[in-house]
Design an enzyme around this catalytic site. Structure first.
Site, PDB file in Angstrom:
ATOM      1  N   ASN A 210       0.657  -1.292  -0.162  1.00 53.27           N
ATOM      2  CA  ASN A 210      -0.077  -0.112   0.149  1.00 53.27           C
ATOM      3  C   ASN A 210       0.893   1.152  -0.046  1.00 53.27           C
ATOM      4  OD1 ASN A 210       0.460   0.939   2.758  1.00 53.27           O
ATOM      5  ND2 ASN A 210      -0.400  -1.102   3.386  1.00 53.27           N
ATOM      6  N   ASP A 279      -4.472  -5.952   5.268  1.00 51.69           N
ATOM      7  CA  ASP A 279      -5.491  -6.937   6.019  1.00 51.69           C
ATOM      8  C   ASP A 279      -5.515  -8.267   5.561  1.00 51.69           C
ATOM      9  OD1 ASP A 279      -6.431  -4.702   7.534  1.00 51.69           O
ATOM     10  OD2 ASP A 279      -7.571  -4.056   6.147  1.00 51.69           O
ATOM     11  N   LYS A 289       8.307 -17.448  -9.969  1.00 53.32           N
ATOM     12  CA  LYS A 289       7.619 -16.297 -10.442  1.00 53.32           C
ATOM     13  C   LYS A 289       6.320 -16.971 -11.365  1.00 53.32           C
ATOM     14  CE  LYS A 289       7.990 -12.431 -13.677  1.00 53.32           C
ATOM     15  NZ  LYS A 289       8.799 -11.919 -14.865  1.00 53.32           N
ATOM     16  N   PRO A 306      -3.229 -11.338  10.986  1.00 51.47           N
ATOM     17  CA  PRO A 306      -3.495 -11.001  12.361  1.00 51.47           C
ATOM     18  C   PRO A 306      -3.481  -9.210  12.407  1.00 51.47           C
ATOM     19  CG  PRO A 306      -1.222 -11.636  12.163  1.00 51.47           C
ATOM     20  CD  PRO A 306      -1.910 -11.830  10.905  1.00 51.47           C
ATOM     21  N   ASP A 307      -4.476  -9.032  13.399  1.00 49.78           N
ATOM     22  CA  ASP A 307      -4.655  -7.517  13.873  1.00 49.78           C
ATOM     23  C   ASP A 307      -3.447  -7.200  14.686  1.00 49.78           C
ATOM     24  OD1 ASP A 307      -5.375  -4.993  15.162  1.00 49.78           O
ATOM     25  OD2 ASP A 307      -7.047  -4.934  13.719  1.00 49.78           O
ATOM     26  N   ILE A 308      -2.318  -6.668  14.613  1.00 48.57           N
ATOM     27  CA  ILE A 308      -1.447  -6.341  15.384  1.00 48.57           C
ATOM     28  C   ILE A 308      -1.768  -5.748  16.695  1.00 48.57           C
ATOM     29  CG2 ILE A 308       0.873  -5.393  15.473  1.00 48.57           C
ATOM     30  CD1 ILE A 308       1.175  -6.141  12.515  1.00 48.57           C
ATOM     31  N   PHE A 324      -4.336   4.064  15.430  1.00 46.97           N
ATOM     32  CA  PHE A 324      -4.582   4.967  14.386  1.00 46.97           C
ATOM     33  C   PHE A 324      -5.953   4.468  13.596  1.00 46.97           C
ATOM     34  CE2 PHE A 324      -1.529   8.499  13.769  1.00 46.97           C
ATOM     35  CZ  PHE A 324      -0.696   8.083  14.929  1.00 46.97           C
ATOM     36  N   LYS A 338     -13.582   1.620  16.739  1.00 45.85           N
ATOM     37  CA  LYS A 338     -12.311   0.819  16.727  1.00 45.85           C
ATOM     38  C   LYS A 338     -11.466   0.750  17.721  1.00 45.85           C
ATOM     39  CE  LYS A 338     -10.975   0.956  12.302  1.00 45.85           C
ATOM     40  NZ  LYS A 338     -10.703   1.760  11.066  1.00 45.85           N
ATOM     41  N   LYS A 342     -10.607  -2.773  19.609  1.00 40.98           N
ATOM     42  CA  LYS A 342      -9.210  -3.380  19.729  1.00 40.98           C
ATOM     43  C   LYS A 342      -8.637  -3.133  21.054  1.00 40.98           C
ATOM     44  CE  LYS A 342      -8.503  -2.266  14.535  1.00 40.98           C
ATOM     45  NZ  LYS A 342      -7.474  -2.392  13.724  1.00 40.98           N
TER      46      LYS A 342
HETATM   47  O1  C5P Z   1      -8.815  -1.921  11.177  1.00 44.98           O
HETATM   48  P1  C5P Z   1      -7.867  -0.744  10.825  1.00 44.98           P
HETATM   49  O2  C5P Z   1      -6.818  -1.152   9.625  1.00 44.98           O
HETATM   50  O3  C5P Z   1      -8.508   0.548  10.162  1.00 44.98           O
HETATM   51  O4  C5P Z   1      -7.354  -0.116  12.173  1.00 44.98           O
HETATM   52  C1  C5P Z   1      -6.036   0.692  12.021  1.00 44.98           C
HETATM   53  C2  C5P Z   1      -5.181   0.550  13.284  1.00 44.98           C
HETATM   54  O5  C5P Z   1      -4.918  -0.852  13.497  1.00 44.98           O
HETATM   55  C3  C5P Z   1      -3.733   1.253  13.108  1.00 44.98           C
HETATM   56  O6  C5P Z   1      -3.331   1.493  14.488  1.00 44.98           O
HETATM   57  C4  C5P Z   1      -3.002  -0.130  12.560  1.00 44.98           C
HETATM   58  O7  C5P Z   1      -1.855   0.128  13.004  1.00 44.98           O
HETATM   59  C5  C5P Z   1      -3.695  -1.185  13.340  1.00 44.98           C
HETATM   60  N1  C5P Z   1      -3.575  -2.459  12.463  1.00 44.98           N
HETATM   61  C6  C5P Z   1      -2.686  -3.630  13.003  1.00 44.98           C
HETATM   62  N2  C5P Z   1      -2.738  -4.895  12.255  1.00 44.98           N
HETATM   63  C7  C5P Z   1      -3.604  -4.933  11.239  1.00 44.98           C
HETATM   64  C8  C5P Z   1      -4.459  -3.885  10.909  1.00 44.98           C
HETATM   65  C9  C5P Z   1      -4.515  -2.481  11.692  1.00 44.98           C
HETATM   66  O8  C5P Z   1      -2.078  -3.209  14.042  1.00 44.98           O
HETATM   67  N3  C5P Z   1      -3.583  -6.230  10.844  1.00 44.98           N
END
Ligand code: C5P
Length: 400
Positions: A210, A279, A289, A306-308, A324, A338, A342
């Site tokens: 991105n 995501d 390739k 995973p959502d970090i 953020f 959010k 989270k």
């Molecule tokens: O759900 P969204 O991507 O909008 O959330 C944004 C926040 O979550 C940011 O702080 C981003 O660094 C964190 N994030 C994360 N891991 C992910 C997706 C988002 O830590 N896979």
């Protein structure tokens, strides 16, 4: 409050057309909580009245070296001792020559000799005068003596010339001073920050990525370091210099980022998730390739990353966590949701409905906590980062 809160600053104003900008400089420094004393040369008073600067600074303006009235209150030695910094803006060719020579023939040059505080000069003069060997040699002398230069900038001049010699904008001068005086609000604390994009490999040469530039995360790392923290910056692939004094761990994918965060957060006090994490990632990375598939097209199956931020906040319940939220509509509402989902202490929301954020140097955000909603006007990412760090530090210490 910022880094300049309660700092004693002498603003020296010399005789140049840019003297009108000194009024704005005084006002901006006042807003930062600095205590201001203005010293004007005789030439300066031809461009702006002492009364204007007295009204803005809230203190009498000093103009004379030998002033019986002033010597009874705050004479030149007391004034030189009182200062945490002397800022000469505008600094004319004449004052630079006097300083290089060590002259003490007026109050301002005498103060510079008599002070132990750092001295900053923001030169302003005609481009030809700036380019003159005499001026340049004087500046070299002053730099060697650790006088800090702010500007001058290039551009159109009041005299009609175009070239280098314009005084830096008051906001740039304030930014320089801010960088010089750390807030120490995070003294002794360990902060982990994620920044930039992640890359999810498709095959050995392609990836899903991105546009995140990493600028905001890097600015936060610099600001946290300035505030006294030990900072670990976990960065996706970006082309940015590591801020001074910051430990940097480079990663590519979301899973690598998560594992670096898990390790670094073991000993951390504050975690800031600023990275734009992908995501989804391809279920499998092709060993070779991928060949063109022709008309049939190509389907790549993705699985969720995973959502970090959420994982770290779940695994380290004692850790203070900040996320953020870049949103395009109902910004605050989505950000609040959010933050709760989270389980973050704070969330920093920004509106990305127009293209004014990604890769840009400016940003405007709203910081949201359970009982907090603080909007920060558009400013440089570094200024916004410093304000965010101040807000994080204040909330962190409040919830201690
Ligand atoms: O759900 P969204 O991507 O909008 O959330 C944004 C926040 O979550 C940011 O702080 C981003 O660094 C964190 N994030 C994360 N891991 C992910 C997706 C988002 O830590 N896979």
């Amino acid at each position: 409050m910022g880094h300049l809160n309660q700092r004693n600053i002498i603003i020296g104003v010399c005789g140049g057309i840019a003297a009108y900008k000194s009024a704005e400089l005084v006002r901006l420094l006042q807003k930062q909580g600095a205590c201001i004393r203005v010293v004007m040369t005789e030439g300066a008073q031809a461009f702006i009245t002492p009364l204007t600067l007295q009204a803005l600074s809230g203190n009498p303006v000093h103009t004379e070296l030998l002033d019986a009235e002033a010597e009874r209150g705050m004479g030149h030695i007391e004034l030189a001792r009182w200062a945490d910094a002397i800022v000469i803006a505008p600094a004319t060719a004449d004052v630079l020559a006097k300083l290089a020579n060590g002259d003490a023939d007026n109050l301002l040059t005498t103060l510079v000799l008599a002070t132990a505080a750092p001295v900053f000069v923001a030169p302003a003069m005609n481009q030809q005068m700036w380019a003159q060997a005499a001026t340049q040699e004087n500046c070299d002398t002053l730099r060697r003596r650790n006088i800090f230069f702010i500007g001058p900038e290039a551009g159109e001049q009041a005299c009609g010339d175009i070239g280098t010699g314009r005084m830096s904008e008051p906001s740039a001068i304030v930014e320089n001073l801010n960088a010089h005086f750390p807030s120490r609000a995070l003294d002794g604390l360990r902060v982990v920050i994620t920044a930039g994009p992640t890359r999810e490999a498709i095959d050995p040469v392609r990836f899903i990525g991105n546009h995140s530039s990493g600028k905001m995360g890097f600015a936060l790392a610099r600001a946290a370091r300035e505030a006294g923290a030990t900072v670990t910056l976990i960065a996706g692939p970006v082309h940015l210099a590591t801020p001074e004094g910051v430990e940097r761990i480079d990663v590519e994918s979301a899973r690598q980022m998560l594992s670096a965060c898990e390790q670094s957060c073991e000993h951390a006090d504050i975690f800031v998730a600023c990275a734009a994490v992908a995501d989804y990632r391809p279920i499998a990375i092709a060993d070779h390739k991928l060949k063109k598939q022709g008309e049939a097209g190509l389907t790549i199956e993705l699985t969720q990353n995973p959502d970090i931020a959420a994982t770290i906040s779940r695994d380290f319940p004692e850790l203070y966590t900040v996320g953020f939220a870049a949103e395009t509509q109902n910004v605050l509402e989505h950000a609040r949701e959010k933050r709760q989902r989270k389980q973050l202490d704070l969330i920093i929301a920004n509106d990305v409905s127009n293209d004014a954020v990604f890769g840009q140097d400016h940003n405007s955000v709203t910081i949201i906590g359970p009982e907090l909603q603080l909007h920060l006007d558009k400013a440089s990412k570094l200024q916004v980062a410093r304000s965010c760090i101040e807000a994080i530090a204040t909330d962190f210490h409040r919830s201690d």
